[in-house]
Design an enzyme around this catalytic site. Structure first.
Site, mmCIF file in Angstrom:
data_model
loop_
_atom_site.group_PDB
_atom_site.id
_atom_site.type_symbol
_atom_site.label_atom_id
_atom_site.label_comp_id
_atom_site.label_asym_id
_atom_site.label_seq_id
_atom_site.Cartn_x
_atom_site.Cartn_y
_atom_site.Cartn_z
ATOM 1 N N SER A 1 7.445 39.727 -33.221
ATOM 2 C CA SER A 1 7.613 38.381 -33.754
ATOM 3 C C SER A 1 6.701 38.209 -34.956
ATOM 4 O O SER A 1 5.942 39.109 -35.301
ATOM 5 C CB SER A 1 7.281 37.343 -32.682
ATOM 6 O OG SER A 1 5.879 37.359 -32.463
ATOM 7 N N LYS A 2 6.793 37.023 -35.535
ATOM 8 C CA LYS A 2 6.056 36.746 -36.773
ATOM 9 C C LYS A 2 4.572 37.053 -36.662
ATOM 10 O O LYS A 2 3.954 37.477 -37.630
ATOM 11 C CB LYS A 2 6.218 35.270 -37.129
ATOM 12 C CG LYS A 2 7.290 35.066 -38.183
ATOM 13 C CD LYS A 2 7.244 33.665 -38.707
ATOM 14 C CE LYS A 2 8.531 33.393 -39.486
ATOM 15 N NZ LYS A 2 8.998 32.068 -39.340
ATOM 16 N N ARG A 3 4.017 36.818 -35.484
ATOM 17 C CA ARG A 3 2.568 37.002 -35.409
ATOM 18 C C ARG A 3 2.164 38.478 -35.530
ATOM 19 O O ARG A 3 1.000 38.798 -35.724
ATOM 20 C CB ARG A 3 1.999 36.347 -34.149
ATOM 21 C CG ARG A 3 2.192 37.105 -32.904
ATOM 22 C CD ARG A 3 1.927 36.287 -31.663
ATOM 23 N NE ARG A 3 2.672 36.858 -30.579
ATOM 24 C CZ ARG A 3 2.275 37.902 -29.868
ATOM 25 N NH1 ARG A 3 1.118 38.465 -30.120
ATOM 26 N NH2 ARG A 3 3.030 38.383 -28.907
ATOM 27 N N HIS A 4 3.144 39.386 -35.430
ATOM 28 C CA HIS A 4 2.835 40.803 -35.630
ATOM 29 C C HIS A 4 2.843 41.183 -37.107
ATOM 30 O O HIS A 4 2.507 42.296 -37.466
ATOM 31 C CB HIS A 4 3.843 41.691 -34.890
ATOM 32 C CG HIS A 4 3.758 41.577 -33.404
ATOM 33 N ND1 HIS A 4 4.708 40.917 -32.667
ATOM 34 C CD2 HIS A 4 2.834 42.029 -32.530
ATOM 35 C CE1 HIS A 4 4.366 40.978 -31.388
ATOM 36 N NE2 HIS A 4 3.237 41.633 -31.284
ATOM 37 N N GLY A 5 3.293 40.262 -37.960
ATOM 38 C CA GLY A 5 3.356 40.591 -39.394
ATOM 39 C C GLY A 5 4.716 40.245 -39.959
ATOM 40 O O GLY A 5 5.447 39.433 -39.383
#
Ligand code: GLU
Length: 467
Positions: A238-242
């Site tokens: 998800s977004k929090r991984h990049g």
């Protein structure tokens, strides 16, 4: 054998993300390998969340990745009539029926089932009421009460779903709009799709879709549900991984071929081979080696693969992709012989095109600005003579290739008694402004004799001025 027809059906509620691109890629590779067809369908029935910008962004990313389609793009919002014809047929043939139960009634049924320890579901009340279409009627599929629905999956094997757990689900809303599963199946049947590779988040829909195929008397396609891509912490990517969107990777300076190579390996393998050219992937891709366990997204691996793809390309093949990154730095360049020469010197030392553009910037400058620390160390007043000597010797060379340059260097080393580094570093600062650059000879060749000599002379003047 029938022509293989695969599809990619993105919902245009955002950009093309990494997971979607991987699914598209698997389907595209399978179609290309079998000289089949790859169909693009835009699933835009969620009109509140679908946008034209998303459609454009998805198409642009697919084009950039080089995932081309043979048919489409189809838009589900333009296919209502086709869905409704199929729904009418299902009702006429007794496979579906009208239902006028209110949401409150359906809720009560669900509660009742729950109280009995069953799955909350519709109880089939309107099945045999023979209702006609009304303003408040939905259409429900008549699903079997006994037995199992088996999903035969090339990745996951066989999964049996109890039919008692599948209620008579809605296939058309009271507004006349077809429901998602109905639209997908009608599309897949009418578009001739016979192989469906998709994320396993859709596995829950598959038994319902199989029941629709059966009610419509259509043969089932081959299904392959691939595990979702995970982040480094094993949570779903998800977004929090990049970065999530394909467009962001393009901006970060990744090559389409490298991203494709990376994505395919996140769910498919060919022995332990990591590096694949596009054509090789088409030849080697198969369904047997789609992985059962989820691939983990690893940025370092992607960088390493990108570096390798950059090294393997011909400079002319990288030029068009590099030019926009140079433009981002305010450098106007073309994919011409000069830029291709520049690229050649940077290929072994660039992990991304952004890095390559930064490394290339000095080649295009009219005025070199010397880094303060580098100038202090290497452009001292006493270096002026050495630089002028080098400028003169380089200017005298009729053949500006590596051999004669090395020869010239040797001579100056002998004359001055200085080691290679003592001569090369001031020259490097003179030409690039810094102490880090491609090899000195290849760099001079790429820059050209005239500019090289000019820059060295200017640096010699700078040295004198420090006195
Ligand atoms: N539109 C769905 C999605 O974007 C794909 C559905 C399918 O592959 O059947 O996730």
């Amino acid at each position: 054998m029938n022509t293989i027809i695969t599809r990619f059906p993105p919902s245009p509620t955002g950009y093309l993300h990494i997971g979607g691109a991987r699914t598209a890629l698997f389907n595209w590779l399978w179609a290309r390998k079998n000289a089949g067809q790859f169909v693009l369908r835009i699933e835009d029935t969620d009109e509140a969340r679908s946008t034209k910008e998303s459609v454009d962004a998805i198409l642009e990313s697919m084009e950039w990745l080089g995932i081309d389609w043979d048919d489409g793009p189809y838009f589900q919002t333009q296919r209502h009539d086709i869905y409704n014809e199929h729904i009418d047929r299902l009702v006429e043939q007794g496979h579906a029926y009208y239902c006028d139960c209110t949401p409150e009634e359906v809720n009560a049924m669900r509660e009742e089932a729950k109280a009995k320890g069953l799955k909350p579901m519709y109880n089939g009340k309107c099945r045999n009421r023979g209702l006609k279409k009304g303003t408040n009627t939905v259409v429900r599929l008549k699903t079997p009460d006994t037995g199992v629905t088996i999903v035969d999956d090339i990745v996951k094997g066989s999964t049996a779903f109890q039919n008692t757990e599948i209620d008579d689900f809605i296939i058309q809303r009271s507004s006349g709009m077809a429901m998602y599963n109905l639209a997908v199946v009608v599309d897949d049947i009418t578009m001739g799709i016979n192989t469906i590779i998709r994320g396993d988040d859709h596995l829950v829909n598959t038994p319902k879709q199989i029941l629709i195929y059966q009610a419509l008397g259509a043969p089932l396609p081959v299904f392959g549900h691939v595990p979702m891509v995970l982040g480094s912490d094993k949570a779903r990517l998800s977004k929090r991984h990049g970065a999530m969107s394909v467009g962001e990777y393009k901006k970060m300076g990744f090559l389409a071929d490298a991203l494709i190579n990376y994505l395919v390996r996140l769910g498919w393998s060919h022995g332990d081979q990591e590096f694949f050219e596009r054509q090789e992937l088409i030849e080697k891709f198969d369904l047997e080696h789609l992985g059962r366990s989820a691939g983990m997204f690893d940025m370092d691996k992607l960088y390493a693969l990108n570096a390798k793809h950059i090294q393997k390309k011909k400079p002319i093949e990288l030029g068009d992709d590099l030019v926009p990154h140079l433009a981002d730095l305010g450098i106007e360049a073309q994919n011409d012989v000069f830029t291709q020469g520049v690229i050649e010197t940077l290929q072994p030392r660039s992990k991304t095109l952004v890095e390559m553009a930064q490394g290339a910037a000095f080649y295009y400058m009219d005025e070199i600005e010397f880094e303060e620390k580098a100038a202090k160390k290497f452009l001292k007043p006493e270096t002026s003579d050495l630089l002028n000597k080098c400028a003169h010797a380089l200017e005298e060379l009729c053949d500006f290739s590596q051999g004669p340059q090395e020869e010239m260097f040797k001579q100056i080393m002998e004359e001055t008694g200085l080691g290679f580094g003592k001569i090369a570093q001031p020259l490097r600062v003179a030409v690039t402004g810094t102490t880090v650059s491609p090899g000195i000879f290849e760099m001079f060749i790429a820059l050209g004799k005239e500019k090289t000599v000019q820059r060295i002379r200017k640096a010699a003047q700078f040295c004198t001025a420090q006195g």
